[in-house]
Scaffold this motif. Structure first.
Motif, short mmCIF file in Angstrom:
data_model
loop_
_atom_site.label_atom_id
_atom_site.label_comp_id
_atom_site.label_asym_id
_atom_site.label_seq_id
_atom_site.Cartn_x
_atom_site.Cartn_y
_atom_site.Cartn_z
N UNK A 121 1.02 -1.18 0.01
CA UNK A 121 0.06 -0.11 0.08
C UNK A 121 1.05 1.19 -0.01
N UNK A 122 2.11 1.12 0.62
CA UNK A 122 2.84 2.21 0.93
C UNK A 122 3.65 2.20 -0.50
N UNK A 123 4.21 1.36 -0.95
CA UNK A 123 5.13 1.24 -2.22
C UNK A 123 4.51 1.63 -3.62
N UNK A 124 3.46 1.18 -3.32
CA UNK A 124 2.32 1.45 -4.74
C UNK A 124 1.74 2.92 -4.60
N UNK A 125 1.14 2.94 -3.44
CA UNK A 125 0.43 4.40 -3.25
C UNK A 125 1.07 5.45 -3.25
N UNK A 126 2.49 5.57 -2.86
CA UNK A 126 3.35 6.65 -2.59
C UNK A 126 3.75 7.37 -3.97
N UNK A 127 4.09 6.44 -5.03
CA UNK A 127 4.61 6.88 -6.27
C UNK A 127 3.31 7.44 -7.03
N UNK A 128 2.10 6.83 -6.81
CA UNK A 128 1.01 7.02 -7.56
C UNK A 128 0.19 8.19 -7.00
N UNK A 129 0.64 8.83 -5.84
CA UNK A 129 0.07 9.70 -5.10
C UNK A 129 -1.39 9.46 -4.64
N UNK A 130 -1.43 8.08 -4.23
CA UNK A 130 -2.83 7.61 -4.27
C UNK A 130 -2.94 7.82 -2.52
N UNK A 131 -3.54 8.81 -2.27
CA UNK A 131 -3.49 9.06 -0.78
C UNK A 131 -4.31 8.30 0.16
N UNK A 132 -5.56 7.82 -0.55
CA UNK A 132 -6.19 6.73 0.39
C UNK A 132 -5.46 5.48 0.57
N UNK A 133 -5.01 5.14 -0.40
CA UNK A 133 -4.04 3.56 -0.14
C UNK A 133 -2.86 3.84 0.70
N UNK A 134 -2.29 5.04 0.58
CA UNK A 134 -1.24 5.31 1.42
C UNK A 134 -1.92 5.55 2.96
N UNK A 135 -2.84 6.36 2.99
CA UNK A 135 -3.45 6.49 4.44
C UNK A 135 -3.71 5.10 5.01
N UNK A 136 -4.06 4.34 4.10
CA UNK A 136 -4.39 2.79 4.84
C UNK A 136 -3.23 1.88 5.31
N UNK A 137 -2.13 2.60 4.85
CA UNK A 137 -0.71 1.95 5.44
C UNK A 137 -0.37 2.38 6.50
N UNK A 138 -0.69 3.49 6.91
CA UNK A 138 -0.32 4.26 8.15
C UNK A 138 -1.34 4.19 9.42
N UNK A 139 -0.84 3.99 10.72
CA UNK A 139 -1.72 4.08 11.94
C UNK A 139 -1.88 5.77 11.93
N UNK A 140 -3.09 6.04 12.36
CA UNK A 140 -3.53 7.61 12.12
C UNK A 140 -2.56 8.37 13.12
N UNK A 141 -1.95 7.62 14.23
CA UNK A 141 -1.02 8.63 15.25
C UNK A 141 0.48 8.54 14.54
N UNK A 142 0.65 7.93 13.51
CA UNK A 142 1.81 7.66 13.19
C UNK A 142 2.65 9.03 12.88
N UNK A 143 4.13 8.89 13.00
CA UNK A 143 4.90 10.18 12.96
C UNK A 143 6.13 9.84 11.72
N UNK A 144 6.32 10.79 11.00
CA UNK A 144 7.32 10.58 9.82
C UNK A 144 8.44 11.70 10.18
N UNK A 145 9.59 11.11 10.25
CA UNK A 145 10.67 11.93 10.65
C UNK A 145 11.79 11.82 9.55
N UNK A 146 12.47 13.10 9.35
CA UNK A 146 13.65 13.05 8.38
C UNK A 146 14.52 14.21 8.83
N UNK A 147 15.79 14.24 8.61
CA UNK A 147 16.64 15.38 8.79
C UNK A 147 17.03 16.08 7.55
N UNK A 148 16.56 17.44 7.59
CA UNK A 148 16.82 18.28 6.58
C UNK A 148 17.79 19.35 6.86
#
Length: 128
Positions: free
Chosen positions: A24-51
């Motif tokens: 759901x993540x690997x196919x949803x992210x490149x296609x910008x399929x937000x609903x498919x992407x949303x289904x892969x994550x817990x609603x309380x998930x956090x995303x972190x990176x270093x910029x």
């Protein structure tokens, strides 16, 4: 202790369930399929990176809003590895675009029979 067929089936089932979420993540992210992407994550998930040497973090809804504004680009998604113990797991994936690659590590949790991404840390690598 000998592995029984039942144990093997259990492992195969679990692998399949984890792969459903990761796909759901690997196919949803490149296609910008937000609903498919949303289904892969817990609603309380956090995303972190270093910029620029600084920690940047988003909640799942903030991250999905950002992805929704991205431009669709040619992408090669890859599941590099995953593992689990009981109802927790981790995965290592990458999305390779023309000029850069995202390398992501996920913490996963299984709730109500479904695996969800609880946390994502991401590294963006520029490709020469």
């Amino acid at each position: 202790m000998m592995k029984t067929l039942a144990n093997n089936v259990g492992v195969a089932d679990e692998k399949h369930l984890i792969q459903l979420t990761l796909n759901d993540y690997l196919q949803g992210r490149p296609a910008l399929d937000i609903e498919r992407l949303r289904s892969a994550f817990h609603p309380d998930a956090h995303i972190r990176t270093v910029i620029d040497g600084k920690l940047v973090q988003w909640t799942a809804p903030q991250y999905l809003d950002l992805v929704a504004q991205a431009t669709i680009q040619e992408c090669q998604p890859e599941l590099l590895s995953f593992t689990w113990d009981g109802d927790t797991g981790s995965a290592h994936v990458q999305l390779t675009f023309a000029t850069f690659r995202f390398i992501d590590r996920f913490n996963l949790i299984k709730l109500d029979g479904k695996w969800l991404i609880m946390d994502k840390i991401s590294y963006r690598e520029d490709l020469q």
